[in-house]
Design a protein around this motif. Structure first.
Motif, PDB file in Angstrom:
ATOM      1  N   ASN A 239       0.828  -1.201   0.000  1.00  0.00           N
ATOM      2  CA  ASN A 239       0.000   0.000   0.000  1.00  0.00           C
ATOM      3  C   ASN A 239       0.867   1.257   0.000  1.00  0.00           C
ATOM      4  O   ASN A 239       0.695   2.171   0.796  1.00  0.00           O
ATOM      5  CB  ASN A 239      -0.925  -0.008   1.221  1.00  0.00           C
ATOM      6  N   VAL A 240       1.821   1.271  -0.891  1.00  0.00           N
ATOM      7  CA  VAL A 240       2.758   2.385  -1.048  1.00  0.00           C
ATOM      8  C   VAL A 240       2.911   2.653  -2.535  1.00  0.00           C
ATOM      9  O   VAL A 240       2.949   1.714  -3.343  1.00  0.00           O
ATOM     10  CB  VAL A 240       4.134   2.050  -0.418  1.00  0.00           C
ATOM     11  N   ALA A 241       2.980   3.905  -2.920  1.00  0.00           N
ATOM     12  CA  ALA A 241       3.131   4.252  -4.329  1.00  0.00           C
ATOM     13  C   ALA A 241       4.435   3.676  -4.879  1.00  0.00           C
ATOM     14  O   ALA A 241       5.484   3.735  -4.229  1.00  0.00           O
ATOM     15  CB  ALA A 241       3.115   5.765  -4.514  1.00  0.00           C
ATOM     16  N   ARG A 242       4.363   3.111  -6.079  1.00  0.00           N
ATOM     17  CA  ARG A 242       5.552   2.527  -6.710  1.00  0.00           C
ATOM     18  C   ARG A 242       6.595   3.599  -6.939  1.00  0.00           C
ATOM     19  O   ARG A 242       6.298   4.693  -7.406  1.00  0.00           O
ATOM     20  CB  ARG A 242       5.143   1.872  -8.029  1.00  0.00           C
ATOM     21  N   GLY A 243       7.831   3.280  -6.570  1.00  0.00           N
ATOM     22  CA  GLY A 243       8.922   4.229  -6.716  1.00  0.00           C
ATOM     23  C   GLY A 243       9.163   5.082  -5.485  1.00  0.00           C
ATOM     24  O   GLY A 243      10.142   5.826  -5.429  1.00  0.00           O
ATOM     25  N   GLU A 244       8.263   4.976  -4.487  1.00  0.00           N
ATOM     26  CA  GLU A 244       8.450   5.749  -3.259  1.00  0.00           C
ATOM     27  C   GLU A 244       9.340   4.939  -2.315  1.00  0.00           C
ATOM     28  O   GLU A 244       8.903   4.010  -1.646  1.00  0.00           O
ATOM     29  CB  GLU A 244       7.102   6.026  -2.601  1.00  0.00           C
ATOM     30  N   ARG A 245      10.600   5.299  -2.258  1.00  0.00           N
ATOM     31  CA  ARG A 245      11.600   4.484  -1.567  1.00  0.00           C
ATOM     32  C   ARG A 245      11.481   4.566  -0.047  1.00  0.00           C
ATOM     33  O   ARG A 245      11.810   3.621   0.652  1.00  0.00           O
ATOM     34  CB  ARG A 245      13.004   4.935  -1.982  1.00  0.00           C
ATOM     35  N   LEU A 246      11.032   5.709   0.455  1.00  0.00           N
ATOM     36  CA  LEU A 246      10.974   5.875   1.903  1.00  0.00           C
ATOM     37  C   LEU A 246       9.772   6.730   2.272  1.00  0.00           C
ATOM     38  O   LEU A 246       9.641   7.864   1.825  1.00  0.00           O
ATOM     39  CB  LEU A 246      12.255   6.526   2.426  1.00  0.00           C
ATOM     40  N   SER A 247       8.890   6.173   3.069  1.00  0.00           N
ATOM     41  CA  SER A 247       7.763   6.915   3.618  1.00  0.00           C
ATOM     42  C   SER A 247       7.408   6.285   4.960  1.00  0.00           C
ATOM     43  O   SER A 247       7.897   5.208   5.302  1.00  0.00           O
ATOM     44  CB  SER A 247       6.555   6.869   2.666  1.00  0.00           C
ATOM     45  N   GLY A 248       6.552   6.956   5.689  1.00  0.00           N
ATOM     46  CA  GLY A 248       6.175   6.397   6.980  1.00  0.00           C
ATOM     47  C   GLY A 248       5.476   7.423   7.843  1.00  0.00           C
ATOM     48  O   GLY A 248       5.057   8.496   7.375  1.00  0.00           O
ATOM     49  N   GLN A 249       5.333   7.082   9.113  1.00  0.00           N
ATOM     50  CA  GLN A 249       4.726   8.007  10.055  1.00  0.00           C
ATOM     51  C   GLN A 249       5.191   7.692  11.474  1.00  0.00           C
ATOM     52  O   GLN A 249       5.582   6.561  11.786  1.00  0.00           O
ATOM     53  CB  GLN A 249       3.202   7.954   9.971  1.00  0.00           C
ATOM     54  N   LEU A 250       5.139   8.717  12.287  1.00  0.00           N
ATOM     55  CA  LEU A 250       5.442   8.595  13.718  1.00  0.00           C
ATOM     56  C   LEU A 250       4.254   9.145  14.496  1.00  0.00           C
ATOM     57  O   LEU A 250       3.658  10.148  14.103  1.00  0.00           O
ATOM     58  CB  LEU A 250       6.709   9.380  14.073  1.00  0.00           C
ATOM     59  N   GLN A 251       3.918   8.496  15.592  1.00  0.00           N
ATOM     60  CA  GLN A 251       2.785   8.927  16.391  1.00  0.00           C
ATOM     61  C   GLN A 251       3.101   8.738  17.866  1.00  0.00           C
ATOM     62  O   GLN A 251       3.718   7.749  18.268  1.00  0.00           O
ATOM     63  CB  GLN A 251       1.526   8.135  16.027  1.00  0.00           C
ATOM     64  N   THR A 252       2.670   9.707  18.656  1.00  0.00           N
ATOM     65  CA  THR A 252       2.815   9.593  20.105  1.00  0.00           C
ATOM     66  C   THR A 252       1.558  10.121  20.764  1.00  0.00           C
ATOM     67  O   THR A 252       0.874  10.994  20.216  1.00  0.00           O
ATOM     68  CB  THR A 252       4.048  10.367  20.611  1.00  0.00           C
ATOM     69  N   GLY A 253       1.228   9.582  21.916  1.00  0.00           N
ATOM     70  CA  GLY A 253       0.018  10.004  22.604  1.00  0.00           C
ATOM     71  C   GLY A 253       0.122   9.778  24.096  1.00  0.00           C
ATOM     72  O   GLY A 253       0.995   9.035  24.588  1.00  0.00           O
ATOM     73  N   TYR A 254      -0.775  10.426  24.832  1.00  0.00           N
ATOM     74  CA  TYR A 254      -0.788  10.313  26.291  1.00  0.00           C
ATOM     75  C   TYR A 254      -2.228  10.233  26.772  1.00  0.00           C
ATOM     76  O   TYR A 254      -3.108  10.950  26.263  1.00  0.00           O
ATOM     77  CB  TYR A 254      -0.096  11.521  26.933  1.00  0.00           C
ATOM     78  N   ASP A 255      -2.483   9.354  27.747  1.00  0.00           N
ATOM     79  CA  ASP A 255      -3.785   9.219  28.385  1.00  0.00           C
ATOM     80  C   ASP A 255      -3.650   9.557  29.864  1.00  0.00           C
ATOM     81  O   ASP A 255      -2.810   8.965  30.565  1.00  0.00           O
ATOM     82  CB  ASP A 255      -4.319   7.790  28.281  1.00  0.00           C
ATOM     83  N   SER A 256      -4.482  10.502  30.323  1.00  0.00           N
ATOM     84  CA  SER A 256      -4.521  10.760  31.762  1.00  0.00           C
ATOM     85  C   SER A 256      -5.230   9.600  32.447  1.00  0.00           C
ATOM     86  O   SER A 256      -5.745   8.693  31.787  1.00  0.00           O
ATOM     87  CB  SER A 256      -5.269  12.069  32.033  1.00  0.00           C
TER      88      SER A 256
END
Length: 788
Positions: A239-256
């Motif tokens: 599920n990544v476009a052809r030719g896209e060598r590097l992609s991604g995501q970072l996520q952080t969260g906090y719950d009281s």
């Protein structure tokens, strides 16, 4: 009578014949049909063009290899263009055809689960707004700590809480081994006999791309030995476009309240033939407070790493490989006698996929997999560990358990004709389990003083194996789509004769004298089947009826447990396995009515189920308990066969009040009875419902959502199994999100805004206090996501 199958009648449709219009220059309708989830063209789709007024008879054609179609020779006027394809939801569109002109139409068909009353959580952006279907973004919006919490958002589906994570799935009253769980096609089992690590607990929600729940015997092509099933697919490798060598995501969260935070990330890339993906997650949490301020132990620490690689052998073939490792440490379980010291699990799989989309053989899929999970728990932090709050000498109790599973699957899909699809295949697995319980009585309050020590096998080197074959046919019978499935399985179960104790052989089967070690082996041949029929009542309304039978063999705990607490009771008494248990057989019938308009959708369904050889419990007054603790006021008990019946249903509706404002409502009801004990079945969820409102502009830059949930009291309980009534409650959740720009988005909200003090009826009990584990009070949460 022990066995019955109820199949509902099918409604029929009569199409009007309309006289031909006067001769005049004709027009045409052309277009293309694609898979709404993958974007790939769909060949052999049935396309019907029908006049809305006085005109010619309906004209039909089918799409070519690139999904294109054309219908010419149409008189000027208004027409309805319908696209129908087996396994996909039908779509239609009204068009105006002018003389000597061609009108273009495009359809993106959404894949539809073959199986009545299935709930799908999918990443496809074209999914409609019904309450039972969610997009990938909705999984993240739910802010779950594990997959079990996510299941609680679905009608008719819930989960048992024993601690902060590892919630155990329950589907329409089916629980524990009655619900099969598959992760990327791998049949997944817990290692711990107490199901602290439920089958979903080793897959983090951040890695989940889709969840599908079959609420009955309609998942026979997924695998064996289940009365209901859950299928999880992790993030798609391609599920990544052809030719896209590097992609991604970072996520952080906090719950009281939980005081928990998480960091998750993914990196992926793709060339012409090669693709890779790496997912990681780190989550931690602490004790939480209920609505009345009570503190509940809820520490946990999770770390997870997964990787996938794939190579395309050609346009239609690819090889994939994947693996992962997860470790959980120091997890509190207030709903169990022990806490988890650690879980460690490693997984690996190899796969081959072929998909042509044309010809007789449409696809071939083969995969092999293996995983091992190690689990250690002890009573440190429990009242039995020290003598101050326990009426007896201090104890040192532990459980060391592990499971090693190897399995595989091969399936091919065939298209013998335009109106017929076949799926045939085989699958199997072999699982080896081992669990022992060492314990020590501390003398004089000094753990360094030698005291009574003994180590007992909870189950003695148990091996279960299953090899099955299946076939499924889907055919269009006029306006009706019919899907029939049959499955046959050979099942083996046995235990290590050298580890079996004489005590267990004496107590496992009363009335027939002591068992021989050979009697521990079990062989079964099980046949299951299901039929589902779907008929359009009109352009918007669809009626589905189905029924079938499925078989579940007894689990290792039910066959071989030597006085270990059960998952089928709310009491902490000890239970004895019965190696001669007959397999459970479920007979179920379903009826569902669905409507879909441009701005309104509605679904209502009901079911009836009877389980013969229902695995239940009976007294074993002749057996001495292994651990004569004061909390074991009842028992021991023994597993036995009986009968149970269940009835219920769910409904959901969604209305687009405005272009940006959607209102939704859903509800579910369940009734169950254990005929063997003449009491309600254990763990019947009370009547519940939700009302939601969501505001999201068409651009999708932000959203605001509120959900009001209500649950009635439940006083129909299995008191003989220690179940107690629970009160009703109302909760209010608010959440929202904003796309800031440059790949950055933020989300936040509050759950249980009113700080209600409540208990989910399915939750386990604290074995020392006898009270159910309460849910959290008010929680504020916030998260930041960066995509690159």
């Amino acid at each position: 009578m022990d066995r019955y199958v109820v199949f509902a009648c099918i409604s029929f449709i009569v199409f009007a014949l309309i006289p031909a219009a006067a001769a005049q220059p004709s027009g045409a309708v052309t277009g293309r049909v694609t898979n709404g989830e993958t974007g790939r063209p769909l060949p052999s789709v049935n396309v019907i063009v029908e006049s809305t007024g006085d005109g010619a008879q309906p004209r039909g054609t089918s799409t070519g290899p690139q999904g294109r179609f054309a219908v010419d020779g149409l008189a000027p006027g208004r027409y309805v263009v319908r696209a129908r394809f087996i396994g996909f939801a039908s779509r239609s569109r009204e068009v105006e055809v002018s003389a000597a002109e061609s009108v273009g139409v495009r359809f993106a068909l959404a894949p539809r689960t073959v199986g009545l009353d299935a709930v799908e959580v999918t990443a496809a952006p074209t999914v409609s707004e019904t309450a039972e279907q969610l997009r990938k973004a909705d999984i993240q919006e739910a802010n779950p700590r594990d997959g079990g919490e996510l299941l609680r958002t679905m009608s008719g589906v819930s989960a048992v809480r024993r601690g902060p994570v590892g919630l155990d799935p329950v589907v329409r009253g089916l629980r524990s081994r009655q619900v099969g769980v598959y992760v990327d096609g791998m049949r997944t089992f817990p290692a711990g006999p107490a199901r602290m690590d439920s089958p979903l607990s080793h897959t983090g929600p951040s890695t989940m791309q889709s969840i599908e729940v079959a609420k009955g015997p309609y998942a026979l092509t997924w695998g064996s030995g289940q009365l209901s099933a859950i299928r999880v697919e992790t993030n798609d490798l391609f599920n990544v476009a052809r030719g896209e060598r590097l992609s991604g995501q970072l996520q952080t969260g906090y719950d009281s309240n939980f005081g928990s935070y998480d960091v998750t990330g993914t990196v992926s890339g793709r060339s012409d033939a090669f693709a890779y993906r790496v997912d990681g997650a780190y989550r931690t949490g602490n004790d939480y407070e209920t609505g009345d301020g009570t503190s509940v132990p809820a520490d946990f620490l999770n770390r997870e790493l997964r990787a996938k690689v794939g190579y395309k052998l050609g346009d239609n073939q690819r090889l994939t490989a994947g693996g992962g490792y997860q470790r959980q440490d120091d997890v509190d379980y207030p709903g169990r006698l022990l806490n988890a010291q650690f879980f460690k699990t490693g997984r690996a799989r190899l796969g081959y996929e072929y998909a042509s989309g044309t010809g007789l053989v449409r696809s071939v899929e083969a995969k092999a997999y293996g995983y091992q999970t190690l689990h250690t728990m002890n009573n440190e932090g429990k009242v039995t560990y020290a003598s101050e709050n326990f009426p007896g000498p201090p104890l040192r109790v532990a459980v060391n358990a592990d499971i090693t599973t190897l399995g595989g699957r091969v399936v091919t899909q065939l298209a013998p004709s335009q109106d017929l699809r076949l799926k045939v295949g085989a699958d199997g697995y072999r699982a080896h389990r081992d669990a022992e319980r060492p314990f020590q009585v501390v003398k004089n309050g000094d753990p360094t003083t030698p005291g009574f020590y003994e180590s007992k096998q909870i189950w003695p080197g148990v091996v279960t194996a299953d090899a099955g074959v299946f076939a499924q046919a889907t055919r269009l019978l006029g306006p009706v789509e019919a899907t029939g499935t049959v499955r046959a399985d050979m099942v083996w179960a046995g235990a290590d004769e050298e580890q079996v104790t004489d005590v267990y052989l004496d107590i496992a089967k009363p009335g027939n004298g002591a068992l021989d070690a050979d009697a521990l082996d079990r062989r079964e041949f099980n046949v299951s089947g299901a039929l589902m029929l779907t008929a359009p009542l009109s352009e918007a309304w669809t009626l589905s009826a189905g029924g079938g039978t499925a078989v579940r063999s007894a689990s290792a705990l039910e066959r071989y447990a030597d006085r270990f607490p059960s998952n089928k009771a709310q009491t902490s008494a000890e239970f004895i396995g019965n190696p001669r248990l007959d397999p459970e057989r479920s007979w179920q019938a379903d009826l569902e009515l669905e409507a879909r308009y441009d701005r309104v959708s509605f679904t209502a369904g009901g079911f009836a189920r009877r389980i013969s050889n229902y695995i239940t419990l009976q007294d074993a007054p002749d057996v001495e308990p292994m651990l004569p603790l004061p909390i074991f006021a009842e028992g021991p008990f023994r597993y036995a066969n009986g009968t149970a019946t269940f009835y219920g249903g769910e409904m959901s509706a969604s209305v687009a009040v405005l272009r940006s404002l959607t209102a939704s409502v859903s509800g579910s009801y369940l009734w169950g009875k254990n005929l063997e004990t003449d009491q309600p079945a254990l763990g019947v969820a009370p009547l519940s419902g939700d009302i939601g409102v969501r505001y999201e502009p068409p651009q999708g830059r932000f959203y605001i959502e509120g959900t009001l949930g209500g649950v009635t009291e439940q006083d129909r309980v299995a008191s003989i199994l220690g179940e107690t009534p629970t009160e009703g409650y109302v909760t209010l959740d608010l959440r929202g999100g904003l796309a800031v720009g440059r790949g950055i988005s933020v989300e936040g909200g509050v759950t249980n805004l009113t700080d209600a003090d409540y208990v989910n009826h399915l939750n386990a009990k604290n074995p020392y206090s006898g009270t159910p584990i309460p849910e959290t009070g008010r929680i504020f949460f916030a998260g930041v996501n960066y995509a690159f």
